[in-house]
Design a protein around this motif. Sequence first.
Motif, PDB file in Angstrom:
ATOM      1  N   HIS A   1      -5.209  -1.913   0.464  1.00  0.00           N
ATOM      2  CA  HIS A   1      -5.380  -2.047  -1.073  1.00  0.00           C
ATOM      3  C   HIS A   1      -4.911  -0.318  -1.127  1.00  0.00           C
ATOM      4  CE1 HIS A   1      -7.260  -5.990  -1.786  1.00  0.00           C
ATOM      5  NE2 HIS A   1      -8.050  -5.338  -0.872  1.00  0.00           N
ATOM      6  N   ARG A   2      -4.876   0.336   0.043  1.00  0.00           N
ATOM      7  CA  ARG A   2      -4.696   1.838  -0.502  1.00  0.00           C
ATOM      8  C   ARG A   2      -3.871   2.634   0.591  1.00  0.00           C
ATOM      9  NH1 ARG A   2      -5.995   4.780  -4.718  1.00  0.00           N
ATOM     10  NH2 ARG A   2      -6.763   2.494  -6.143  1.00  0.00           N
ATOM     11  N   PRO A   3      -3.102   1.467   1.339  1.00  0.00           N
ATOM     12  CA  PRO A   3      -2.533   1.770   2.357  1.00  0.00           C
ATOM     13  C   PRO A   3      -2.511   3.970   2.161  1.00  0.00           C
ATOM     14  CG  PRO A   3      -1.047   0.737   1.655  1.00  0.00           C
ATOM     15  CD  PRO A   3      -1.822   0.439   1.004  1.00  0.00           C
ATOM     16  N   VAL A   4      -1.748   3.545   1.574  1.00  0.00           N
ATOM     17  CA  VAL A   4      -1.979   5.304   1.097  1.00  0.00           C
ATOM     18  C   VAL A   4      -2.343   6.262   0.388  1.00  0.00           C
ATOM     19  CG1 VAL A   4       0.088   7.277   0.866  1.00  0.00           C
ATOM     20  CG2 VAL A   4       0.513   5.062   2.787  1.00  0.00           C
ATOM     21  N   LEU A   5      -3.356   6.931   0.703  1.00  0.00           N
ATOM     22  CA  LEU A   5      -4.354   7.570  -0.292  1.00  0.00           C
ATOM     23  C   LEU A   5      -4.043   8.957  -0.911  1.00  0.00           C
ATOM     24  CD1 LEU A   5      -6.589   6.819  -2.741  1.00  0.00           C
ATOM     25  CD2 LEU A   5      -7.960   7.241  -0.394  1.00  0.00           C
ATOM     26  N   VAL A   6      -3.661   8.974  -1.759  1.00  0.00           N
ATOM     27  CA  VAL A   6      -3.054  10.711  -2.281  1.00  0.00           C
ATOM     28  C   VAL A   6      -4.840  11.433  -2.591  1.00  0.00           C
ATOM     29  CG1 VAL A   6      -1.465  12.506  -3.781  1.00  0.00           C
ATOM     30  CG2 VAL A   6      -0.853  10.214  -2.425  1.00  0.00           C
ATOM     31  N   LEU A   7      -4.508  12.621  -2.171  1.00  0.00           N
ATOM     32  CA  LEU A   7      -5.800  13.419  -2.783  1.00  0.00           C
ATOM     33  C   LEU A   7      -5.004  14.814  -3.675  1.00  0.00           C
ATOM     34  CD1 LEU A   7      -8.745  12.078  -0.079  1.00  0.00           C
ATOM     35  CD2 LEU A   7      -8.373  11.124  -3.065  1.00  0.00           C
ATOM     36  N   PRO A   8      -5.825  14.923  -3.782  1.00  0.00           N
ATOM     37  CA  PRO A   8      -5.857  17.115  -3.663  1.00  0.00           C
ATOM     38  C   PRO A   8      -5.574  17.877  -2.632  1.00  0.00           C
ATOM     39  CG  PRO A   8      -7.395  16.256  -5.812  1.00  0.00           C
ATOM     40  CD  PRO A   8      -7.459  15.008  -4.621  1.00  0.00           C
ATOM     41  N   GLU A   9      -6.358  17.479  -1.715  1.00  0.00           N
ATOM     42  CA  GLU A   9      -6.240  18.444  -0.649  1.00  0.00           C
ATOM     43  C   GLU A   9      -5.164  17.974   0.685  1.00  0.00           C
ATOM     44  OE1 GLU A   9     -10.749  18.122  -1.988  1.00  0.00           O
ATOM     45  OE2 GLU A   9      -9.078  16.389  -1.857  1.00  0.00           O
ATOM     46  N   LEU A  10      -5.335  16.306   0.493  1.00  0.00           N
ATOM     47  CA  LEU A  10      -4.443  15.693   1.613  1.00  0.00           C
ATOM     48  C   LEU A  10      -3.867  14.685   1.129  1.00  0.00           C
ATOM     49  CD1 LEU A  10      -6.498  13.710   3.146  1.00  0.00           C
ATOM     50  CD2 LEU A  10      -7.029  15.950   4.400  1.00  0.00           C
ATOM     51  N   THR A  11      -3.264  14.315   1.992  1.00  0.00           N
ATOM     52  CA  THR A  11      -2.647  12.507   1.687  1.00  0.00           C
ATOM     53  C   THR A  11      -3.503  11.399   3.233  1.00  0.00           C
ATOM     54  OG1 THR A  11      -0.773  13.413   0.799  1.00  0.00           O
ATOM     55  CG2 THR A  11      -0.560  10.580   1.245  1.00  0.00           C
ATOM     56  N   LEU A  12      -3.722  10.304   2.681  1.00  0.00           N
ATOM     57  CA  LEU A  12      -4.224   9.856   4.536  1.00  0.00           C
ATOM     58  C   LEU A  12      -3.640   8.867   4.530  1.00  0.00           C
ATOM     59  CD1 LEU A  12      -8.057   9.782   3.222  1.00  0.00           C
ATOM     60  CD2 LEU A  12      -7.102  10.745   5.356  1.00  0.00           C
ATOM     61  N   VAL A  13      -3.217   8.217   5.168  1.00  0.00           N
ATOM     62  CA  VAL A  13      -2.405   7.747   5.974  1.00  0.00           C
ATOM     63  C   VAL A  13      -2.921   6.207   7.522  1.00  0.00           C
ATOM     64  CG1 VAL A  13      -0.098   6.414   6.772  1.00  0.00           C
ATOM     65  CG2 VAL A  13      -0.376   8.710   5.736  1.00  0.00           C
ATOM     66  N   THR A  14      -3.286   5.451   6.615  1.00  0.00           N
ATOM     67  CA  THR A  14      -4.198   3.851   7.222  1.00  0.00           C
ATOM     68  C   THR A  14      -3.954   2.640   7.698  1.00  0.00           C
ATOM     69  OG1 THR A  14      -4.493   2.721   4.986  1.00  0.00           O
ATOM     70  CG2 THR A  14      -5.884   4.271   5.752  1.00  0.00           C
ATOM     71  N   ARG A  15      -1.824   2.418   7.896  1.00  0.00           N
ATOM     72  CA  ARG A  15      -1.731   1.481   8.601  1.00  0.00           C
ATOM     73  C   ARG A  15      -0.405   1.589   9.901  1.00  0.00           C
ATOM     74  NH1 ARG A  15       1.127  -2.231   3.090  1.00  0.00           N
ATOM     75  NH2 ARG A  15      -0.757  -3.291   2.690  1.00  0.00           N
ATOM     76  N   HIS A  16      -0.663   1.270  10.535  1.00  0.00           N
ATOM     77  CA  HIS A  16       0.116   1.807  11.828  1.00  0.00           C
ATOM     78  C   HIS A  16       1.272   2.219  12.018  1.00  0.00           C
ATOM     79  CE1 HIS A  16       1.544   0.621  16.440  1.00  0.00           C
ATOM     80  NE2 HIS A  16       0.112   0.441  16.372  1.00  0.00           N
ATOM     81  N   SER A  17       2.380   0.619  11.749  1.00  0.00           N
ATOM     82  CA  SER A  17       3.697   1.116  11.220  1.00  0.00           C
ATOM     83  C   SER A  17       3.598   2.886  10.789  1.00  0.00           C
ATOM     84  CB  SER A  17       4.437   0.153  10.270  1.00  0.00           C
ATOM     85  OG  SER A  17       3.766   0.087   8.954  1.00  0.00           O
ATOM     86  N   ASP A  18       2.899   3.277   9.371  1.00  0.00           N
ATOM     87  CA  ASP A  18       3.052   4.468   9.055  1.00  0.00           C
ATOM     88  C   ASP A  18       2.265   5.725   9.990  1.00  0.00           C
ATOM     89  OD1 ASP A  18       4.548   2.975   6.638  1.00  0.00           O
ATOM     90  OD2 ASP A  18       1.838   3.042   5.371  1.00  0.00           O
TER      91      ASP A  18
END
Length: 411
Positions: free
Chosen positions: A37-54
Amino acid sequence: MSYLAKIETLPEGARWPQLRDWMKTEPLPLFAELRAHRPVLVLPELTLVTRHSDCVDILARHDLYSVAPYAPKQGSYWMAQDDTARHWREKSIMRALLDRERIPEMRAWAEAEATRLLSESCDAVDAVRTLTRGVPIAFVQHWFGFEDADPEALLKWSYWNQMDAFWNQPFDAPAFATADEIVASREASNDEMRGYLVGLFQKKGGQLQAGGAPTDMISRLIVMARAGVLEFNAELAVLNAGGLLIGAVETTSHAAVNAARVICEDPVRLEAARAAARSGDERAFDGFVFEALRFRPAFPYFFRIAEDDTALARGTDHETAIPRGAMVLAVTHSAMFDPTAVSAPETFDPRRRLQDTFTFGYGVHECLGRAVGAALIPAIVKVLLLDATRSPCDVDYRNGPVPEAWRWQPV
């Protein structure tokens, strides 16, 4: 309520701390939801990327996502550089000197040393102090040329450099010490280590001049520096000798504990791993170790800095623009459970290939000592798991990011 729904109820400043806690305590269900649902999650401190290809894209594109966050911790060391002449030259030198042909001998030595160290403990044993740190320290002394070094000093030098480089970044919140205390401990350790290494190089240099053979890493580094055919002098040789030590101890310990812990959590899995260990089939046993590290990796993510305004997951329905200077976390723990890239990811399958994981990193910054680590970690885990006279208690992290103690009680 889903993880994302819970996050959205929190103030912005509380979201990353909560996610960081879930990444430690409930990683797999959290990552499954983020991938879906949110494979790229943008937060003030950082951005989380959770899918294999990314994650692969981030780790492969060092021109866009650099290791600049390491520079304040490691200075001019080549690991804090990407596609530079110095990075490739010094990494190539160190890989060439690591005696890959002797890996089987190194593994047998490590297993024998682990057996010896464990046999000297007749009661309860701290597996971290005795084996998972004890064997790599002895390995560094025996194989790399640090034979006259104080084991406690070697541990301290490796430990504080690891703590500062990997666990004291701006997005971290260390509980075992303040950020400034960690930096001060790393700087003091490096001053001590540098003084020791200069003396060691002088001693071994004298032995070589007297006709000694370059039989260890330090001696070979001296020969390489003296050759004068590359831009690699004595100062760089000392720096790389320190890097060799720093990379060998704490990461090996962390990985060995994590692997053994995952295997021990399931009695059926433990017995199957023991059977593989007794069979003498190293490949079969190693499959258990590295599959366990897929479930509990020593490093659940790799952090990078965006070197330009760019877009993550370009061309997908979750394409996300990020600005230059953004901190990006490629969450490889999640990527190793992405069903689009991993077959039956929730199944513990010891037949998976190590090459299909991120255990030793990926791309330009793949672990320098991958071949050594891939032998040393299973050797330690094997001896620990085959000890039928003791059983494990809980791992003690002492409010830090790495295993600090692991008591094994007599059965």
